[in-house]
Design an enzyme around this catalytic site. Structure first.
Site, PDB file in Angstrom:
ATOM      1  N   ASP A  43       0.813  -1.217   0.000  1.00 54.04           N
ATOM      2  CA  ASP A  43       0.000   0.000   0.000  1.00 54.04           C
ATOM      3  C   ASP A  43       0.841   1.259   0.000  1.00 54.04           C
ATOM      4  O   ASP A  43       2.004   1.236   0.328  1.00 54.04           O
ATOM      5  CB  ASP A  43      -0.772   0.034   1.329  1.00 54.04           C
TER       6      ASP A  43
ATOM      7  N   LYS B 158      -2.455   4.260  -3.775  1.00 57.62           N
ATOM      8  CA  LYS B 158      -2.683   5.358  -4.705  1.00 57.62           C
ATOM      9  C   LYS B 158      -1.518   6.343  -4.666  1.00 57.62           C
ATOM     10  O   LYS B 158      -0.983   6.655  -3.624  1.00 57.62           O
ATOM     11  CB  LYS B 158      -3.999   6.054  -4.418  1.00 57.62           C
TER      12      LYS B 158
ATOM     13  N   MET C 157      -8.021   9.294   9.422  1.00 61.56           N
ATOM     14  CA  MET C 157      -8.585   9.775   8.157  1.00 61.56           C
ATOM     15  C   MET C 157      -9.440  11.032   8.386  1.00 61.56           C
ATOM     16  O   MET C 157     -10.475  11.212   7.753  1.00 61.56           O
ATOM     17  CB  MET C 157      -9.452   8.682   7.501  1.00 61.56           C
TER      18      MET C 157
END
Ligand code: SAH
Length: 495
Positions: free
Chosen positions: A35, A57, A171
């Site tokens: 990741d 990402k 987050m």
């Protein structure tokens, strides 16, 4: 036969926080699926031969959708591979680890989970915030601040405030104002201590502390970005008192480690433990010369020598490669006295059960040649193009020797524009040099014509420093040629 999938928590960033079981799983992996949040230092631990699949990402690109990741894991395991799924922090804490296991369970693929150290606890810890403390709270609540597109934050703020416990939001950077407003509306005192810890446990860690009411403004002023954890509760008041990580001697210092890959680990780990931002940039590699008729011949005539002199741990490895190639072991050296250039080489010998009979007082080639108490002939087994200081000193003392090359140094990296830019801007900071050949390899990677004036070469000894200065690199020299002294020098150079 299907393979197996091991979900491994890589921890929050500091490579020292990867668990032993996680490292063992990684070392056995054929395929590693990783990741974005896994730190480069941990990615560097992936076995060289393993297939590496990045599903994280990048800033502008989209991540690989979760269903596709699940599918990749399934297919790789079905092909019989030993798959490690490496995830930031702990795989099961807001890590979608459970989703990844569902498809595997359905297809009866064997799996395991290795928990990781979560950022929810470790980032506050490195920011000086113990998530609980007997005096202020009796519970800890970890909450996601992630907002699904077009949806409200689904957080029951009143319930959270009622607990009186420490609150940690993951987050939550973009929702920080909403989170703080939600807590205030639910009745939490505006002066409740709070903090944001950005990129916790990494060299780039920053902590912004403020009262609950002030936190959104303070975080905005500091331009806090993801990944960061938000901590709310009285424990945040302890941060200034317990802020150990920011006070490490090398915190904020960039140190480039140029040692060969297989030897960089301990130096890097020690520098990281002191808070340095370590870049591993191996500029040289040592490769045994095979076949090596010269060394083979010398090993067949060992009775003709009184001493065997070794000048680096890599030399010890190369001698063992030769011995093993001939079906021999340490007993073949039984009749010889052994000289080691310094403690590192002596330790490498000790690893084979042999004690060095002589180590010079100053750990360099000149002192080894000048001090070696030899009456008979000396066999030197070392790198091609070893320092002439050793043989000149022996010659001067009328001691006979054979200087046999058993490994060579190769320059590892092609030209690196990234490294050059870092050197010229001053971002490279301190660069460690553990031999003249690391200097040559480094200069080859950066480019001979670069401006080296804004970096400092931390050199293991005088010859290494002389090589650095030849290229216009400002050099500082360790008190003696050991890793301890090099680390000491780097610590002294920090300002
Ligand atoms: N499984 C992970 C969390 C994944 S969710 C864990 O256990 O840590 C991603 C969120 O984790 C980020 O948005 C951020 O809030 C937090 N996070 C991950 N790494 C972090 C770090 N080094 N410092 C601060 N927060 C981090």
């Amino acid at each position: 036969m299907p393979g197996k999938v091991t979900l491994v928590g890589a921890g929050p960033g500091d490579p020292g926080l990867l668990t032993r079981k996680g490292l063992e799983a990684l070392e056995r992996a054929d395929v590693v699926v990783y990741d974005r949040l896994v730190s480069p230092a941990i990615l560097a631990l992936m076995p060289e031969g393993a297939v590496k699949i990045n599903v994280g990402k990048e800033a502008s690109r989209h991540p690989v959708p979760q269903e596709q990741i699940n599918q990749i894991l399934l297919e790789q395991a079905q092909q019989g591979h030993n798959v490690v799924r490496l995830k930031g922090g702990d795989p099961f804490l807001f890590g979608r680890g459970g989703e990844e296991l569902e498809l595997l369970a359905e297809h009866r693929i064997p799996f395991e989970e290795v928990p990781g150290i979560t950022s929810a606890i470790a980032a506050p810890a490195y920011g000086g915030i113990p998530v609980t403390h007997r005096d202020c709270c009796s519970s800890l609540h970890i909450v996601t601040g992630h907002q699904r597109a077009g949806k409200e934050l689904a957080i029951d703020f009143e319930a959270l405030v009622r607990t009186g416990g420490t609150l940690v939001f993951l987050m939550g950077v973009s929702a920080l104002p909403t989170i703080c407003a939600g807590l205030l509306d639910a009745g939490m005192a505006p002066d409740t201590p709070a903090a944001v810890v950005e990129r916790g446990t990494t060299p780039a860690q920053r902590r912004v502390s403020a009262s609950l009411a002030e936190l959104p403004r303070a975080a905005e002023a500091a331009a806090v970005q993801s990944p960061a954890v938000i901590v709310v509760g009285d424990v945040c008041a302890l941060a200034d008192q317990f802020d150990w990580f920011d006070h490490l001697p090398l915190k904020g210092k960039r140190v480039v480690v140029t040692r060969p890959r297989e030897r960089a680990g301990t130096l890097s780990a020690r520098l990281r433990a002191l808070g340095a931002d370590v870049w591993e940039y191996p500029c040289i590699a040592t490769v045994p010369i095979t076949p090596c008729p010269a060394a083979d011949g010398a090993l067949e005539r060992l009775s003709g020598y009184e001493w065997l002199a070794l000048t680096s741990p890599a030399g010890v490895d190369a001698v063992w490669a030769c011995l093993e190639g001939k079906g021999l072991d340490a007993r073949a050296l039984g009749g010889l006295k052994l000289a080691a250039i310094g403690p590192g080489t002596a330790k490498a010998l000790a690893g084979h059960g042999l004690r060095a009979d002589y180590i010079p007082e100053v750990y360099d080639a000149a002192h080894l040649g000048a001090g070696l108490p030899a009456r008979g002939r000396v066999l030197i087994l070392r790198a091609e193009e070893g320092s002439p200081a050793l043989t000149e000193a022996l010659k001067g003392r009328n001691i006979g020797y054979d200087d046999v090359a058993c490994y060579r140094t190769v320059y590892e990296n092609p030209r690196s524009d990234e490294l050059r830019a870092a050197v010229e801007s001053g971002a490279a900071g301190i660069v460690t040099f553990t031999s003249a050949s690391t200097v040559k390899g480094f200069v080859a990677s950066v480019g001979e014509d670069a401006d080296f004036s804004r970096m400092v070469g931390a050199c293991i000894g005088a010859q290494t420093a002389a090589e650095a200065r030849k290229h216009g690199i400002p050099a500082a020299v360790a008190r003696e040629a050991t890793m301890d002294a090099l680390v000491e020098l780097i610590t002294a150079l920090r300002d």
